[in-house]
Design a protein around this motif. Structure first.
Motif, short mmCIF file in Angstrom:
data_model
loop_
_atom_site.label_atom_id
_atom_site.label_comp_id
_atom_site.label_asym_id
_atom_site.label_seq_id
_atom_site.Cartn_x
_atom_site.Cartn_y
_atom_site.Cartn_z
N LEU A 115 0.83 -1.19 0.00
CA LEU A 115 0.00 0.00 0.00
C LEU A 115 0.87 1.26 0.00
O LEU A 115 0.59 2.23 -0.71
N ALA A 116 1.95 1.23 0.77
CA ALA A 116 2.88 2.36 0.80
C ALA A 116 3.52 2.57 -0.58
O ALA A 116 3.66 3.71 -1.04
N LEU A 117 3.88 1.49 -1.24
CA LEU A 117 4.46 1.57 -2.58
C LEU A 117 3.46 2.17 -3.56
O LEU A 117 3.79 3.03 -4.38
N ARG A 118 2.22 1.73 -3.47
CA ARG A 118 1.16 2.27 -4.34
C ARG A 118 1.03 3.78 -4.14
O ARG A 118 0.95 4.55 -5.10
N CYS A 119 1.03 4.21 -2.90
CA CYS A 119 0.90 5.64 -2.60
C CYS A 119 2.12 6.42 -3.10
O CYS A 119 1.99 7.46 -3.74
N ALA A 120 3.31 5.88 -2.81
CA ALA A 120 4.54 6.55 -3.24
C ALA A 120 4.64 6.63 -4.76
O ALA A 120 5.13 7.63 -5.31
N ALA A 121 4.16 5.61 -5.46
CA ALA A 121 4.21 5.60 -6.92
C ALA A 121 3.34 6.70 -7.53
O ALA A 121 3.57 7.11 -8.66
N GLN A 122 2.38 7.18 -6.77
CA GLN A 122 1.54 8.29 -7.23
C GLN A 122 2.14 9.65 -6.85
O GLN A 122 1.50 10.67 -6.98
N GLY A 123 3.38 9.62 -6.36
CA GLY A 123 4.07 10.86 -6.01
C GLY A 123 3.72 11.41 -4.65
O GLY A 123 4.09 12.53 -4.30
N GLN A 124 3.01 10.63 -3.85
CA GLN A 124 2.58 11.08 -2.53
C GLN A 124 3.66 10.80 -1.49
O GLN A 124 4.31 9.75 -1.53
N PRO A 125 3.86 11.68 -0.52
CA PRO A 125 4.83 11.43 0.55
C PRO A 125 4.32 10.36 1.52
O PRO A 125 3.16 10.36 1.92
N VAL A 126 5.22 9.45 1.88
CA VAL A 126 4.90 8.33 2.77
C VAL A 126 5.92 8.27 3.90
O VAL A 126 7.12 8.42 3.66
N VAL A 127 5.43 8.05 5.11
CA VAL A 127 6.29 7.84 6.27
C VAL A 127 6.01 6.43 6.79
O VAL A 127 4.85 6.07 6.98
N ILE A 128 7.07 5.67 7.00
CA ILE A 128 6.95 4.31 7.53
C ILE A 128 7.75 4.25 8.82
O ILE A 128 8.94 4.58 8.83
N ALA A 129 7.09 3.83 9.88
CA ALA A 129 7.77 3.61 11.16
C ALA A 129 7.62 2.14 11.52
O ALA A 129 6.50 1.63 11.58
N GLN A 130 8.74 1.48 11.74
CA GLN A 130 8.70 0.08 12.16
C GLN A 130 9.04 -0.01 13.63
O GLN A 130 10.04 0.55 14.08
N PHE A 131 8.20 -0.74 14.35
CA PHE A 131 8.38 -0.95 15.78
C PHE A 131 8.80 -2.39 16.00
O PHE A 131 8.22 -3.31 15.42
N LEU A 132 9.81 -2.58 16.84
CA LEU A 132 10.33 -3.91 17.16
C LEU A 132 10.95 -4.57 15.93
O LEU A 132 11.06 -5.79 15.86
N LYS A 133 11.37 -3.78 14.96
CA LYS A 133 12.05 -4.25 13.76
C LYS A 133 13.18 -3.27 13.47
O LYS A 133 13.18 -2.14 13.95
#
Length: 174
Positions: free
Chosen positions: A22-40
Motif C-alpha cells: 500500500l505504501a508503494l502504491r501511494c509513493a508511486a503516485q508521487g505522494q509522501p509516505v512515512v513508515i515507522a517500524q516498531f520492534l524491527k
C-alpha cells in the motif's frame, strides 16, 4: 481528501507485506509516505527498496534486536524509550511534511507487549490530519484500535514453513 485508518492483523505472514504494498502504491503516485517500524530494524527487503524512493521516509526502532520475551528489564526500558521516540518522530514528520500515508508497522504488537503506550496512539488517531491515511499492523490490536479503523483485514495462518523448522528466507520472509 479523507484519510482513513487501516489495520492488518493476525497470526499469518503478510501483514507488513500488505502495508508496504500500500505504501508503494501511494509513493508511486508521487505522494509522501512515512513508515515507522516498531520492534524491527528496517532492513527487510521491502524496507530497503522503499527507502530508496525520494518520497518515502523510513524510521525503525529495535535497539536490543531481540523479541520482547527475550529482553531483560533494562533492554525493555531502552526499547520503550526508543519506540516512544520513533512514534513521536514519525507522527511529527508526517504532519510537518503533509504525508499522504503513515505506516505504523508492528505498532499493535508494540502496544500489546507494553512497549508503547496505547493512549498515545489513540490520541494521535483521534486527532490525525484529515488527509492522512494511517496503516497499523501487528498481532492483537485492541478493541479501542479496532473501533477507530475503517478497514480491518485479518491475516490467518493455515500453514507456515516455520512450523517445520524452516527459518525466514532472504527475499521471501525478510
Amino acid at each position: 481528501m479523507t484519510g482513513l485508518i487501516h489495520i492488518y492483523h493476525g497470526d499469518g505472514k503478510g501483514k507488513t507485506t500488505c502495508a508496504m504494498g500500500l505504501a508503494l502504491r501511494c509513493a508511486a503516485q508521487g505522494q509522501p509516505v512515512v513508515i515507522a517500524q516498531f520492534l524491527k530494524d528496517g532492513t527487510s527487503g521491502e524496507c530497503r527498496m522503499l527507502a530508496r524512493l525520494d518520497n518515502v521516509t523510513l524510521l525503525a526502532a529495535n535497539p536490543s534486536g531481540k523479541f520482547t520475551f527475550a529482553m531483560n528489564d533494562a533492554e525493555k526500558q531502552q526499547t520503550r524509550d526508543a519506540l516512544a521516540r520513533t512514534f513521536q518522530a514519525a507522527v511529527d514528520f508526517a504532519k510537518r511534511e503533509q504525508a499522504r500515508m503513515l505506516v505504523l508497522d508492528e505498532v499493535c504488537g508494540a502496544i500489546s507487549t507494553g512497549m508503547l503506550p496505547e493512549q498515545a496512539v489513540l490520541d494521535f488517531l483521534d486527532h490525525k490530519p484529515d488527509g492522512l491515511e494511517v496503516v497499523l499492523t501487528g498481532r492483537d490490536p485492541s478493541d479501542a484500535l479496532q473501533s477507530r479503523a475503517d478497514y480491518i483485514s485479518e491475516i490467518c495462518k493455515r500453514r507456515h514453513p516455520y512450523d517445520k523448522g524452516i527459518a525466514a528466507r532472504e527475499g521471501i520472509e525478510q
